[in-house]
Design an enzyme around this catalytic site. Structure first.
Site, PDB file in Angstrom:
ATOM      1  N   THR A 108      65.164  34.362  47.854  1.00  0.00           N
ATOM      2  CA  THR A 108      64.544  33.827  46.647  1.00  0.00           C
ATOM      3  C   THR A 108      63.198  33.173  46.907  1.00  0.00           C
ATOM      4  O   THR A 108      62.355  33.120  46.015  1.00  0.00           O
ATOM      5  CB  THR A 108      65.487  32.810  45.980  1.00  0.00           C
ATOM      6  N   CYS A 109      62.981  32.650  48.124  1.00  0.00           N
ATOM      7  CA  CYS A 109      61.698  31.991  48.378  1.00  0.00           C
ATOM      8  C   CYS A 109      60.577  33.010  48.521  1.00  0.00           C
ATOM      9  O   CYS A 109      59.402  32.664  48.403  1.00  0.00           O
ATOM     10  CB  CYS A 109      61.776  31.112  49.624  1.00  0.00           C
ATOM     11  N   PHE A 110      60.919  34.280  48.798  1.00  0.00           N
ATOM     12  CA  PHE A 110      59.899  35.316  48.934  1.00  0.00           C
ATOM     13  C   PHE A 110      59.986  36.356  47.817  1.00  0.00           C
ATOM     14  O   PHE A 110      59.262  37.354  47.848  1.00  0.00           O
ATOM     15  CB  PHE A 110      60.035  36.019  50.288  1.00  0.00           C
TER      16      PHE A 110
END
Length: 887
Positions: free
Chosen positions: A853-855
């Site tokens: 989710t962070c990328f």
């Protein structure tokens, strides 16, 4: 200048270049080199020739480049003495303690690249490190440059970039001992290498040429200024006086410069509640009309969000709970071009009513972004029919066109006075007795999971002018003879009638929502309505005083009746919905200091742990915000605000795990993940956290005596748990308690627990429309995948076949939020700034897809069939919590 600084920066005895060469030749003889041989013949970059400290003749770096150009222009070469003295006010990048900075010094030729490089020692736990290391380079002043890069050494992840300075060599002075004031150091402003870089502070350097051929008079009058564009300060006496970079142009009115929790600089437009990474200039200042356009765009995006039941129930079987008012449209409503001369239907689709009412409200209020002239007929009472408005024909966004359930966008079903159904096409302003033909296919009423194996024959005939062919490699492609183009995607997959009612969601959020609505008790001992008279310019203060002035929270469950000062209009739900949009815009604005943007992007919010420093009454405001959120859920309205996943978990009293941190702070996540998978003993970590507040670093003990407790392999899980608790819970415990107090005054706490954290976001913020074409257009592919890969074709086919809720679930799975940026997927953000959605080939077909989710990245295995991809993708989305593949 302090004595210790003076000692560190004492001037070295001046050596000529010949003396340096003589010393090097002597060292060559001692070291086994042939006497009299060229030193550069025994050197191999990037290593130095021999080591020399001109101050004490102790060993120190002396580098001579192996540039062949030097041999041809030996008379033009010089020896430059570089002293890396100190760093001042560096950025803090190490989340587990102070930074460990070092400097990489690189001599390079812009034409031929790097010539040699050397690195200073690492100074532990300091933002003001002192290196005092000297390096000698043989250079061509007119060709060579030196790049100084400052890094924070990190054992857990890659070293963090702290800034750089690129210095040309031709304007440097030559050492001259006869000068009364010897050449001293300069402080260089550290520069970023991209707009994503977070840097600050200065690098203190001293750079001089050694006298050539023993001449002490050479270049005695040489200017000590560097080339234009570099900000430096000559400070022989005041070491503490720092240079100031050139003042940037002032920000336009209404703009503010801020830094997020990662130190990234961004700019807030408080008038439009927008943020951007690029610094705005006065020339970029938006006009009032531009701001109004963006405001209207945000309102339209908010209007299209809906609850799960709004687009699945037919008009005939729709219940009419208190929170949705059924409004009869006046018979005289006209459209320019062709009027529909027939009475309205007895029941109007809720989404249709909201769109019409919201547009009408904007027109009645005289919104400057709405240019249509409006004429209104008088109405006798609040319970009367909706006022009649005649709009001059203007381009209308399709998203706001009234649409009946089960019909194409812009089509509406109505009935005349005899009860006969007819259909209005708002796109072309025409009517017809025939139901739109694209809905006639009976397959559109069969759920996708009951249609059997997906086959091209199940999709019906191709649209007119299309042809299906097979490529030489066996792949099927399609020809559009109308525009003479080819494509891999089946055009029938974009036919909503064919792919519309897809697989019912196994979590059955719709059934949960309907159960939730039935269980909400309707108060019988309260007035019929709750009135609020507000001023638009003071909507936050007026709403706060009115709602917090109510001692009995049950009164807020009465039907909302909202009036704006100086405006006449009927509130049949549209004005209340507009109020929730406007009050959300104010409550969640970071300007007030109650909320801040998360570390991942600039549109998901988290509670500001320092809100008490911005507002002494912050806890009262959080209770107010909780009441507003409870009112929105109770009355079936929506909030225009999206929070980080731990926020919803705290509302549900669920344990926050390490996985929840990834979408919020990827640096923390990576560091803690490394600690979990490795032995952290050698890092000498303690049970303490460094927190920076207003430029000062404060230490917080995670447990009593934490500064003396070393993190080891035995207690690392406890350390990770305490870090997560501190990061998400402890710092905002009072604020969250006040919010929940206000929320649970209207919504029973036990009843809300039937939802998970993803469903709670949908309950509070609604389902938006995901533009699959825009999503697909702004997608990148990695590791063997491409737009034309068969698995990618199957993936987008699956997305097109999903219903609205499933698409939102997929969006939550890969990005951590159901929010799509206002301007589409082109503005999707990750942990390091703008980050497009990416599909990467990973694993084997027996694996489930996993998300980062962070990328905004989906790791998709190379499945062998569409059915296999469909089943595995559904399983991954529906079982996110217990799925090891998600990190």
């Amino acid at each position: 200048m302090s004595s210790d600084m003076a000692a560190d920066e004492s001037e070295a005895p001046v050596l000529s270049e010949d003396e340096v060469w003589e010393f090097c030749l002597d060292k060559t003889e001692d070291g086994g080199g042939s006497p009299g041989s060229d030193v550069t013949d025994t050197c191999e970059p990037p290593c130095g020739c021999w080591e020399l400290n001109p101050n004490s003749l102790e060993e120190e770096h002396v580098l001579f480049t192996a540039d062949p150009y030097l041999e041809l222009h030996n008379d033009d070469t010089r020896v430059v003495r570089v002293k890396v003295i100190a760093g001042i006010g560096l950025a803090k990048k190490d989340i587990l303690g102070a930074s460990d900075p070092y400097v990489r010094v690189t001599l390079y030729d812009p034409m031929s690249g790097i010539l040699t490089s050397v690195q200073t020692k690492t100074i532990k736990k300091s933002l003001n490190p002192k290196w005092n290391e000297e390096i000698l380079f043989r250079v061509l002043p007119q060709r060579h440059r030196i790049l100084f890069e400052v890094f924070d050494e990190n054992r857990l992840t890659r070293d963090d970039f702290l800034g750089q300075v690129d210095v040309p060599l031709y304007p440097l002075p030559t050492e001259n001992p006869r000068m009364e004031r010897p050449y001293t150091f300069k402080d260089f402003v550290l520069h970023p290498r991209s707009h994503k870089s977070r840097v600050k502070g200065y690098l203190r350097l001293k750079m001089t040429y050694l006298p050539k051929n023993g001449s002490e008079d050479e270049n005695a009058d040489q200017a000590e200024e560097l080339e234009p564009g570099w900000v430096v300060l000559d400070q022989p006496d005041a070491a503490t006086h720092l240079p100031h970079p050139p003042e940037p142009s002032p920000l336009p009115p209404g703009w503010e410069e801020r830094q997020d929790v990662l130190g990234r600089t961004y700019y807030v437009n408080h008038e439009s509640r927008r943020t951007q990474w690029k610094r705005p200039s006065p020339d970029d200042d938006l006009t009032d009309e531009d701001n109004d356009d963006m405001q209207l765009q945000a309102q339209r995006a908010f209007t299209t969000r809906r609850q799960i039941s709004e687009d699945v129930d037919g008009p005939d079987n729709r219940e009419s709970p208190e929170n949705w008012e059924i409004v009869r449209e006046d018979e005289n409503t006209e459209y320019s071009g062709q009027a529909v001369q027939s009475p309205p239907s007895g029941h109007i689709d809720v989404q249709t009513h909201l769109a019409e009412e919201f547009n009408t409200r904007l027109a009645v209020c005289g919104n400057p972004a709405t240019s249509q002239p409006v004429t209104s007929s008088n109405h006798s009472s609040r319970g009367g029919s909706l006022q009649t408005c005649i709009f001059e024909e203007q381009p209308t966004l399709p998203v706001l066109l009234p649409t009946s359930s089960g019909l194409p966008p812009g089509w509406e079903e109505k009935q005349d006075d005899r009860g006969r159904s007819y259909y209005v096409d708002h796109n072309s302003k025409t009517t017809t007795w025939s139901k739109p033909t694209m809905q006639d296919d009976p397959r559109s009423k069969i759920p996708a999971h009951l249609r059997g194996k997906t086959d091209s024959n199940d999709l019906g005939p191709l649209p007119p002018g299309w042809e299906e062919r097979t490529h030489t490699d066996g792949r099927v492609f399609f020809i559009n003879h109308n525009i003479k183009k080819t494509q891999w995607e089946d055009p029938r997959l974009q036919n909503v009638a064919i792919t519309g009612p897809a697989v019912p969601y196994s979590r059955d959020y719709k059934r949960k929502y309907e159960f939730f609505r039935r269980k909400l008790k309707k108060q019988t001992d309260i007035p019929n309505k709750f009135e609020m008279k507000l001023r638009r310019a003071n909507i936050l203060e007026d709403s706060y005083r009115r709602i917090m002035g109510v001692k009995r929270a049950d009164l807020l469950k009465a039907r909302l009746w909202i009036e704006f000062d100086g405006e006449k209009g009927l509130d049949y739900g549209g004005v209340a919905r507009e109020w929730f949009f406007l009050i959300s815009k104010e409550m969640f604005n970071p300007y007030y200091g109650l909320f801040e943007y998360s570390a991942t992007d600039n549109y998901t919010l988290q509670i500001n742990p320092n809100s008490g420093l911005c507002n002494e009454d912050h806890l009262s405001y959080f209770k107010f915000i909780g009441r507003v959120a409870g009112m929105a859920v109770y009355h079936g309205k929506l909030l225009d605000g999206f929070f980080i996943r731990p926020f919803y978990k705290m509302m549900l009293q669920k344990l926050i795990t390490l996985h929840d941190m990834e979408s919020v702070d990827s640096e923390y996540y990576s560091s803690l993940r490394w600690i979990l998978e490795n032995d952290p003993t050698e890092l000498d970590l303690r049970f303490i956290i460094d927190e920076e507040l207003f430029g000062q670093t404060h230490q917080h003990e995670l447990k009593t005596g934490g500064s003396e407790i070393v993190v080891t392999n035995k207690n690392k899980k406890e350390y990770i748990y305490l870090v997560i608790q501190w990061r998400f819970v402890n710092r905002i415990q009072k604020q969250m308690a006040a919010f929940k107090e206000g929320f649970f005054e209207l919504i029973p706490q036990d009843l809300i627990k039937i939802f998970d954290e993803n469903e709670l976001e949908l309950l509070m913020c609604g389902l938006g429309d995901v533009d699959v074409n825009d999503w697909r257009e702004h997608t990148k592919y990695k590791n063997g995948y491409s737009m034309n890969h068969q698995v990618i074709h199957w993936f987008w086919k699956a997305v097109w076949m999903m219903d609205s809720e499933k698409r939102i679930r997929l969006l939550q799975f890969v990005t951590g939020t159901s929010r799509v940026p206002m301007n589409g997927f082109a503005e999707l953000y990750g942990s390091n700034g703008p980050q497009s959605f990416t599909v990467e080939q990973w694993g084997t077909p027996d694996k489930l897809p996993r998300a980062h989710t962070c990328f905004n990245r989906l790791d998709l295995p190379p499945y062998e069939s569409f059915d296999e991809l469909w089943d595995k993708l559904q399983m991954a989305i529906e079982n996110t919590q217990g799925f090891d593949g998600v990190d």
